[in-house]
Every structure is written in structure tokens, then in C-alpha cells.
Write an enzyme that holds these catalytic residues in place. Structure first.
Site, PDB file in Angstrom:
ATOM      1  N   CYS A   1     -21.404  31.496 -24.819  1.00 16.56           N
ATOM      2  CA  CYS A   1     -21.564  30.887 -23.480  1.00 16.56           C
ATOM      3  C   CYS A   1     -21.221  29.380 -23.707  1.00 16.56           C
ATOM      4  CB  CYS A   1     -23.040  31.083 -23.037  1.00 16.56           C
ATOM      5  SG  CYS A   1     -23.235  30.436 -21.113  1.00 16.56           S
TER       6      CYS A   1
ATOM      7  N   HIS B   1     -23.565  36.426 -22.499  1.00 16.51           N
ATOM      8  CA  HIS B   1     -25.036  36.185 -23.361  1.00 16.51           C
ATOM      9  C   HIS B   1     -25.266  37.908 -24.063  1.00 16.51           C
ATOM     10  CE1 HIS B   1     -26.196  32.303 -22.276  1.00 16.51           C
ATOM     11  NE2 HIS B   1     -25.699  32.458 -21.291  1.00 16.51           N
TER      12      HIS B   1
ATOM     13  N   GLU C   1     -27.256  38.548 -26.098  1.00 16.71           N
ATOM     14  CA  GLU C   1     -28.888  38.641 -26.319  1.00 16.71           C
ATOM     15  C   GLU C   1     -29.426  38.742 -24.889  1.00 16.71           C
ATOM     16  OE1 GLU C   1     -28.361  34.352 -24.902  1.00 16.71           O
ATOM     17  OE2 GLU C   1     -27.130  35.791 -26.059  1.00 16.71           O
TER      18      GLU C   1
END
Length: 204
Positions: free
Chosen positions: A79, A184, A186
Site C-alpha cells: 500500500c 493489502h 494481510e
């Protein structure tokens, strides 16, 4: 050991938790000596470009990061961390970027007012077939995005994936030991885990 750089721009714990689920050890740190010993680096981040660069500068991390990357240590920007890999950004415009890739960070601009900024939510990737990070992932798999700026690459050879949001933008890059993703991993569930696994297993 994967070293996650904590420069006060996001909750880095979610990245560490996903790496732990995958079976990889990681260290969250902002200490120069830890970064200097790192085998692999992750540069995450959300928020403003200038603030991110100022935080890295105030922690004294830019020289050691430059040295590590120059010496071939693999690094993954996520990001804001991906955007910081570029030369500069329209966001603020005070601080130069790390300049490791021939690219600029540009604000989304759409003639169609129905397209919202920020680009937020799930979207797919395209043209991933040759990319190390996307081994085992097809173009129809979705990833989670939250951003108002995108990386405009001047070097087409480093593009690893595109995403369509009012037109295509480069949502991932690979250049030797340098990797970057706008989404992202995650927050992208099992497909994000594959991306992190591919990075963790990358050997240069």
C-alpha cells in the site's frame, strides 16, 4: 527471519499474524541494527506519502534501507509502502520517495463522477502470469484495496499486475529483489496468504 518495518503508519501486527499462520518467523522493528541484519524486509503503510517518508527519515532508516536494497535484500512494499518505492508523489509533494523504481505516485482522477475515491474494497488482478508473487493465483482472484493514489510506472518491464478501476493501473511491481503491491495481502484472506508465502519463499 522476515523483518517488518514499523514506522508508525499502520498496524503491523496483522502482517505478522498472517506470517505466523504460514509458519514464518518475523520481527517488527524500527531499529537500524535490526534492519541491517534482515534477511527479508516488508515495508507496509497506510496514510500520507510525505508523512511516511518523514517517519522513515526521522528514524534514520533511509540509508540502511538503500544499502540493503542495493545489496540485494528482498523487500516487499505494501500500500503506502509500495508508493514510497517510487520517485515522488502528488500527495503533498514535499518529500521525494525512495526512488528504487522508475515510477511516480499519482492521484486518481475520473471524468465519471460515479467512480468513488478512494478505491476501497475487493478487486481483481490482471496480467499476473509471469510474476513471482502471484504463483498459484489466477486473474479472477480478488484482493482488498484502500487507496486514493496509484503508482504510475515509467518502466513497463517492472509491472507484475494491473487492476481495472476506471481504467487500468499498476497494482503490483517486481524489479529484481524489489516487490510492491497496492492491495493489502494481510486483509485479502487465503489469496493474500499465497502472496506473502511466495515472497517468504523467494530466493534471489
Amino acid at each position: 527471519m522476515i523483518t517488518i518495518i514499523d514506522y508508525n503508519t499502520c498496524n503491523v501486527g496483522s502482517i505478522q499474524n498472517m506470517l505466523r499462520k504460514l509458519g514464518y518467523d518475523s520481527l517488527i522493528t524500527n531499529k537500524i541494527e535490526d534492519v541491517n541484519k534482515a534477511e527479508k524486509l516488508i515495508l507496509p503503510g497506510v496514510g500520507a506519502f510525505d508523512k511516511g517518508m518523514q517517519n522513515l527519515k526521522s528514524l534514520g532508516l533511509i540509508p540502511v534501507l538503500n544499502q540493503k536494497v542495493q545489496n540485494g535484500t528482498p523487500i516487499l512494499g505494501i500500500c503506502l509502502g509500495y508508493q514510497l518505492l517510487s520517485k515522488n508523489s502528488e500527495e503533498g509533494g514535499i518529500e521525494p520517495g525512495l526512488g528504487w523504481i522508475d515510477a511516480e505516485t499519482i492521484k486518481f482522477r475520473f471524468d465519471n463522477t460515479n467512480i468513488r475515491i478512494p478505491h476501497m474494497g475487493w478487486n481483481t488482478l490482471q496480467n499476473t502470469q509471469k510474476a513471482t508473487l502471484f504463483k498459484g493465483i489466477s486473474d479472477d482472484h480478488r484482493f482488498y484495496f484502500v487507496h486514493s493514489y496509484f503508482v504510475k510506472c515509467n518502466d513497463p518491464n517492472i509491472k507484475a499486475a494491473d487492476t481495472d478501476y476506471g481504467g487500468n493501473f499498476t497494482s503490483a511491481i517486481e524489479k529484481d529483489n524489489i516487490f510492491g503491491v497496492q492491495f493489502h495481502p494481510e486483509k485479502s484472506h487465503k489469496h493474500g496468504m499465497v502472496v506473502l508465502k511466495n515472497f517468504a519463499e523467494y530466493k534471489n
